[in-house]
Every structure is written in structure tokens, then in C-alpha cells.
Design a protein around this motif. Structure first.
Motif, PDB file in Angstrom:
ATOM      1  N   ALA A  22      43.373  39.323  41.554  1.00 22.80           N
ATOM      2  CA  ALA A  22      44.726  38.845  41.830  1.00 22.80           C
ATOM      3  C   ALA A  22      44.897  38.513  43.307  1.00 22.80           C
ATOM      4  CB  ALA A  22      45.747  39.896  41.404  1.00 22.80           C
ATOM      5  N   CYS A  23      44.390  39.364  44.183  1.00 24.54           N
ATOM      6  CA  CYS A  23      44.529  39.123  45.631  1.00 24.54           C
ATOM      7  C   CYS A  23      43.692  37.942  46.092  1.00 24.54           C
ATOM      8  CB  CYS A  23      44.152  40.380  46.411  1.00 24.54           C
ATOM      9  SG  CYS A  23      45.370  41.688  46.249  1.00 24.54           S
ATOM     10  N   LYS A  24      42.563  37.703  45.418  1.00 24.67           N
ATOM     11  CA  LYS A  24      41.729  36.560  45.773  1.00 24.67           C
ATOM     12  C   LYS A  24      42.310  35.249  45.244  1.00 24.67           C
ATOM     13  CE  LYS A  24      37.349  39.035  46.086  1.00 24.67           C
ATOM     14  NZ  LYS A  24      36.041  39.292  45.439  1.00 24.67           N
ATOM     15  N   ALA A  25      43.054  35.311  44.146  1.00 25.51           N
ATOM     16  CA  ALA A  25      43.572  34.103  43.511  1.00 25.51           C
ATOM     17  C   ALA A  25      44.778  33.520  44.233  1.00 25.51           C
ATOM     18  CB  ALA A  25      43.944  34.388  42.056  1.00 25.51           C
ATOM     19  N   ALA A  26      45.587  34.349  44.876  1.00 24.85           N
ATOM     20  CA  ALA A  26      46.816  33.849  45.494  1.00 24.85           C
ATOM     21  C   ALA A  26      47.174  34.708  46.700  1.00 24.85           C
ATOM     22  CB  ALA A  26      47.956  33.862  44.479  1.00 24.85           C
ATOM     23  N   ASN A  27      48.131  34.227  47.451  1.00 27.86           N
ATOM     24  CA  ASN A  27      48.570  34.916  48.664  1.00 27.86           C
ATOM     25  C   ASN A  27      49.596  35.994  48.306  1.00 27.86           C
ATOM     26  OD1 ASN A  27      48.958  35.603  51.308  1.00 27.86           O
ATOM     27  ND2 ASN A  27      50.325  33.892  51.743  1.00 27.86           N
ATOM     28  N   VAL A  28      49.107  37.123  47.813  1.00 28.88           N
ATOM     29  CA  VAL A  28      49.964  38.264  47.472  1.00 28.88           C
ATOM     30  C   VAL A  28      49.418  39.499  48.158  1.00 28.88           C
ATOM     31  CG1 VAL A  28      50.696  37.370  45.232  1.00 28.88           C
ATOM     32  CG2 VAL A  28      48.655  38.775  45.371  1.00 28.88           C
TER      33      VAL A  28
END
Length: 167
Positions: A22-28
Motif C-alpha cells: 500500500a505504501c509503495k503504491a501511493a503517497n500514504v
């Protein structure tokens, strides 16, 4: 504008796998996680709504065993109290917290007096850890005694059977 995303999995390894993806997929950013019990782990993310949706979807898709994902959730503009409650630790019983506070203050007092006192030789250097260990031993002994007393008081007293009819 912050949004909240949650992924719940069965097992810590699946949660780590989902959080990484999840952290690699988007800026969260991960704002916390909670071990719910029975192996359930919830991970909370925050960021822009589109980034959170992308991250949660990708995190759920990447988990190798699909039966390990329990659920996911995305909330746009959550109430601040919701995030506050999610991140707070569940309160403990009052009695252990008071006992723990007493132990902390006792340890602080011992350490303060031993640190502020001048060190005369190497033997005194060993007294601080010994004093702290003694306080911890006393605390464990008192907790064990309290538990034993509670156990003994909860058991019914067994009376010996009479010898009716036996000679």
C-alpha cells in the motif's frame, strides 16, 4: 484533506505485506496498527482520498493468500475523534496502573539517590542495579501473594466426609 484507509488481515505477516504494498503504491502514510485479537491485525493509513483508495486496493490485492484479508475500508474526511479513538491504546484496569506508577516512582527515587550520591568505589556502582532489581522482586512477590490469596479465598473449604455407618 486527509482520508482514512484501513486494511484488516488475519496474521501479522499478511498485514506487513499489505502495508508495504500500500505504501509503495501511493503517497500514504501508516498512522498506526492494532492487534485486535485472535490473530486479527488492522492497519490504518492516511493521505489524499485517491491515494488512500489506490493504496488500500493494492494492499488487499497483493496479499498472497486471499483468505487472510478480512476486510478493507476507506473513509473520506473522517471526523477527527474517529482517528483519535483508533490510535488510543485500550485502557488497562485501574489497580495495575496504580501499582505500576508506584513502582516507577520508587525506582526513580532509588536511581535519583544513588546517582546524586558520590561514588566512592566500584562496589557502589553495583548497588543501583541491585536496588532496582530488589524493588522489582518485591513488586513481583506482592503480585504473586495477591494472586495466591485471591485463588485461596475463591476456593470452597472442603470438609471431610463423616463416617456414618462405618465402624
Amino acid at each position: 484533506m486527509k482520508s482514512l484507509g484501513v486494511i484488516e488481515t488475519r496474521g501479522l505477516t499478511a498485514a506487513i505485506q499489505a502495508a508495504d504494498a500500500a505504501c509503495k503504491a501511493a503517497n500514504v502514510e501508516i498512522i498506526g496498527y492494532r492487534k485486535v485479537g485472535s490473530g486479527l491485525v488492522s492497519i490504518c493509513f492516511q493521505g489524499e482520498i485517491s491515494a488512500v483508495r489506490t493504496a488500500v486496493d493494492h494492499g488487499v490485492d497483493v496479499v498472497s493468500q486471499k483468505e487472510l484479508v478480512i476486510g478493507s475500508l476507506v473513509i473520506a474526511r473522517p471526523e477527527p475523534s474517529v482517528i483519535t479513538k483508533l490510535l488510543t491504546v485500550k485502557s488497562q484496569k485501574k489497580a495495575p496502573a496504580v501499582a505500576e506508577k508506584k513502582q516507577e516512582t520508587a525506582i526513580e527515587t532509588v536511581v535519583k539517590t544513588l546517582v546524586e550520591a558520590p561514588v566512592k568505589n566500584e562496589v557502589e556502582n553495583l548497588e543501583a542495579p541491585k536496588a532496582v532489581a530488589d524493588l522489582q522482586t518485591q513488586n513481583i512477590a506482592s503480585e504473586t501473594k495477591a494472586a495466591t490469596d485471591k485463588t485461596l479465598s475463591s476456593k470452597k473449604e472442603i470438609k471431610p466426609e463423616g463416617r456414618k455407618g462405618k465402624k
